[in-house]
Design an enzyme around this catalytic site. Structure first.
Site, PDB file in Angstrom:
ATOM      1  N   SER A  84      -4.548   5.790   4.875  1.00 18.25           N
ATOM      2  CA  SER A  84      -5.500   6.327   3.918  1.00 18.25           C
ATOM      3  C   SER A  84      -5.831   7.777   4.272  1.00 18.25           C
ATOM      4  O   SER A  84      -6.071   8.102   5.429  1.00 18.25           O
ATOM      5  CB  SER A  84      -6.772   5.474   3.940  1.00 18.25           C
ATOM      6  OG  SER A  84      -7.684   5.953   2.990  1.00 18.25           O
ATOM      7  N   GLY A  85      -5.812   8.646   3.280  1.00 20.52           N
ATOM      8  CA  GLY A  85      -6.126  10.057   3.501  1.00 20.52           C
ATOM      9  C   GLY A  85      -4.950  10.892   3.977  1.00 20.52           C
ATOM     10  O   GLY A  85      -5.101  12.095   4.209  1.00 20.52           O
ATOM     11  N   GLU A 140      -5.512   9.196  -8.256  1.00 19.51           N
ATOM     12  CA  GLU A 140      -6.697   9.816  -7.679  1.00 19.51           C
ATOM     13  C   GLU A 140      -6.404  11.253  -7.284  1.00 19.51           C
ATOM     14  O   GLU A 140      -5.452  11.521  -6.554  1.00 19.51           O
ATOM     15  CB  GLU A 140      -7.156   9.053  -6.440  1.00 19.51           C
ATOM     16  CG  GLU A 140      -8.387   9.668  -5.812  1.00 19.51           C
ATOM     17  CD  GLU A 140      -8.830   8.988  -4.523  1.00 19.51           C
ATOM     18  OE1 GLU A 140      -9.690   9.549  -3.844  1.00 19.51           O
ATOM     19  OE2 GLU A 140      -8.295   7.909  -4.198  1.00 19.51           O
ATOM     20  N   HIS A 181       0.865  -1.177   0.000  1.00 17.83           N
ATOM     21  CA  HIS A 181       0.000   0.000   0.000  1.00 17.83           C
ATOM     22  C   HIS A 181       0.902   1.227   0.000  1.00 17.83           C
ATOM     23  O   HIS A 181       1.500   1.573   1.012  1.00 17.83           O
ATOM     24  CB  HIS A 181      -0.910  -0.015   1.231  1.00 17.83           C
ATOM     25  CG  HIS A 181      -1.859   1.136   1.280  1.00 17.83           C
ATOM     26  ND1 HIS A 181      -2.881   1.285   0.370  1.00 17.83           N
ATOM     27  CD2 HIS A 181      -1.921   2.192   2.098  1.00 17.83           C
ATOM     28  CE1 HIS A 181      -3.542   2.390   0.653  1.00 17.83           C
ATOM     29  NE2 HIS A 181      -2.980   2.959   1.696  1.00 17.83           N
ATOM     30  N   GLY A 236      -2.327  11.835   2.302  1.00 17.73           N
ATOM     31  CA  GLY A 236      -1.830  12.758   1.284  1.00 17.73           C
ATOM     32  C   GLY A 236      -0.835  12.144   0.312  1.00 17.73           C
ATOM     33  O   GLY A 236      -0.089  12.864  -0.345  1.00 17.73           O
ATOM     34  N   LYS A 237      -0.831  10.817   0.189  1.00 17.88           N
ATOM     35  CA  LYS A 237       0.106  10.153  -0.720  1.00 17.88           C
ATOM     36  C   LYS A 237      -0.098  10.617  -2.162  1.00 17.88           C
ATOM     37  O   LYS A 237       0.851  11.029  -2.832  1.00 17.88           O
ATOM     38  CB  LYS A 237      -0.046   8.628  -0.625  1.00 17.88           C
ATOM     39  CG  LYS A 237       0.317   8.042   0.732  1.00 17.88           C
ATOM     40  CD  LYS A 237       0.136   6.543   0.780  1.00 17.88           C
ATOM     41  CE  LYS A 237      -1.296   6.093   0.671  1.00 17.88           C
ATOM     42  NZ  LYS A 237      -2.154   6.466   1.803  1.00 17.88           N
ATOM     43  N   SER A 238      -1.327  10.544  -2.629  1.00 17.08           N
ATOM     44  CA  SER A 238      -1.608  10.940  -4.009  1.00 17.08           C
ATOM     45  C   SER A 238      -1.426  12.437  -4.195  1.00 17.08           C
ATOM     46  O   SER A 238      -0.947  12.884  -5.250  1.00 17.08           O
ATOM     47  CB  SER A 238      -3.039  10.538  -4.401  1.00 17.08           C
ATOM     48  OG  SER A 238      -3.173   9.134  -4.358  1.00 17.08           O
ATOM     49  N   GLY A 282       1.779   5.688   4.036  1.00 16.78           N
ATOM     50  CA  GLY A 282       1.039   6.375   5.088  1.00 16.78           C
ATOM     51  C   GLY A 282      -0.393   5.875   5.075  1.00 16.78           C
ATOM     52  O   GLY A 282      -0.824   5.204   4.139  1.00 16.78           O
ATOM     53  N   ASP A 328      -1.497   4.248  -5.030  1.00 15.81           N
ATOM     54  CA  ASP A 328      -2.204   3.503  -3.998  1.00 15.81           C
ATOM     55  C   ASP A 328      -1.647   2.103  -3.735  1.00 15.81           C
ATOM     56  O   ASP A 328      -1.463   1.729  -2.600  1.00 15.81           O
ATOM     57  CB  ASP A 328      -3.709   3.445  -4.282  1.00 15.81           C
ATOM     58  CG  ASP A 328      -4.517   3.225  -3.027  1.00 15.81           C
ATOM     59  OD1 ASP A 328      -4.102   3.721  -1.961  1.00 15.81           O
ATOM     60  OD2 ASP A 328      -5.556   2.569  -3.104  1.00 15.81           O
ATOM     61  N   ARG A 376      15.558  18.199  12.933  1.00 19.10           N
ATOM     62  CA  ARG A 376      16.278  19.086  12.017  1.00 19.10           C
ATOM     63  C   ARG A 376      17.392  18.353  11.289  1.00 19.10           C
ATOM     64  O   ARG A 376      17.582  18.516  10.093  1.00 19.10           O
ATOM     65  CB  ARG A 376      16.838  20.285  12.776  1.00 19.10           C
ATOM     66  CG  ARG A 376      15.744  21.232  13.235  1.00 19.10           C
ATOM     67  CD  ARG A 376      16.288  22.408  13.991  1.00 19.10           C
ATOM     68  NE  ARG A 376      17.222  23.163  13.169  1.00 19.10           N
ATOM     69  CZ  ARG A 376      18.190  23.925  13.659  1.00 19.10           C
ATOM     70  NH1 ARG A 376      18.363  24.041  14.950  1.00 19.10           N
ATOM     71  NH2 ARG A 376      18.989  24.590  12.854  1.00 19.10           N
TER      72      ARG A 376
END
Length: 141
Positions: free
Chosen positions: A28-29, A74, A7, A31-33, A26, A50, A104
């Site tokens: 779902s939701g 997507e 995934h 911000g990968k796409s 990461g 995805d 940092r």
């Protein structure tokens, strides 16, 4: 050769020595796409959105797209859109999206994918600088 489906969204950067793959992971939701779309706007290529098929060969990890989602990404709120693609890439870096503030000057970290140890960083995708940070990280390799 054993291929595993992971995934994650994978994009490719063309450096002086050819294409280098970056897998973004990461929940779902996270911000990968979205991060991938911003990288693509800067000249990167989509490998897989995805889900990514990954395998090891010759001491390197490689990534490709499941045929059913090839050439598509997507865009949240818009739907599935076409994107410039690269069919296969050697993975060079893993990024895990996180809202945790990164150190940092962190010590180098690695994660294993398909039995291959790859450089790994955590990144908050929300700041505009996330694209430059991802690019800087893969260029340094």
């Amino acid at each position: 050769m054993t291929t595993q489906a992971l995934h994650g969204t994978t994009v490719a950067y063309r450096g002086l020595d050819g294409w280098r793959g970056l897998m973004i992971t990461g929940p779902s939701g996270a911000g990968k796409s979205d991060l991938a779309l911003r990288l693509i706007a800067r000249g990167w290529r989509l490998v897989a959105d995805d889900y990514t098929h990954v395998w090891a060969s010759g001491g390197s990890a490689y990534a490709t797209v499941p045929h059913s989602i090839a050439g598509q990404i997507e865009a949240r709120g818009v739907g599935i859109v076409p994107a410039p693609t690269l069919g296969l890439v050697r993975l060079a870096l893993l990024i895990e999206l996180s809202s945790i503030t990164a150190e940092r000057l962190p010590e180098p970290q690695f994660r294993t994918v398909a039995g291959i140890s790859l450089p790994f960083i955590q990144l908050d995708p929300r700041p505009a600088s996330a694209v430059e940070i991802a690019t800087s990280a893969i260029v340094r390799l």
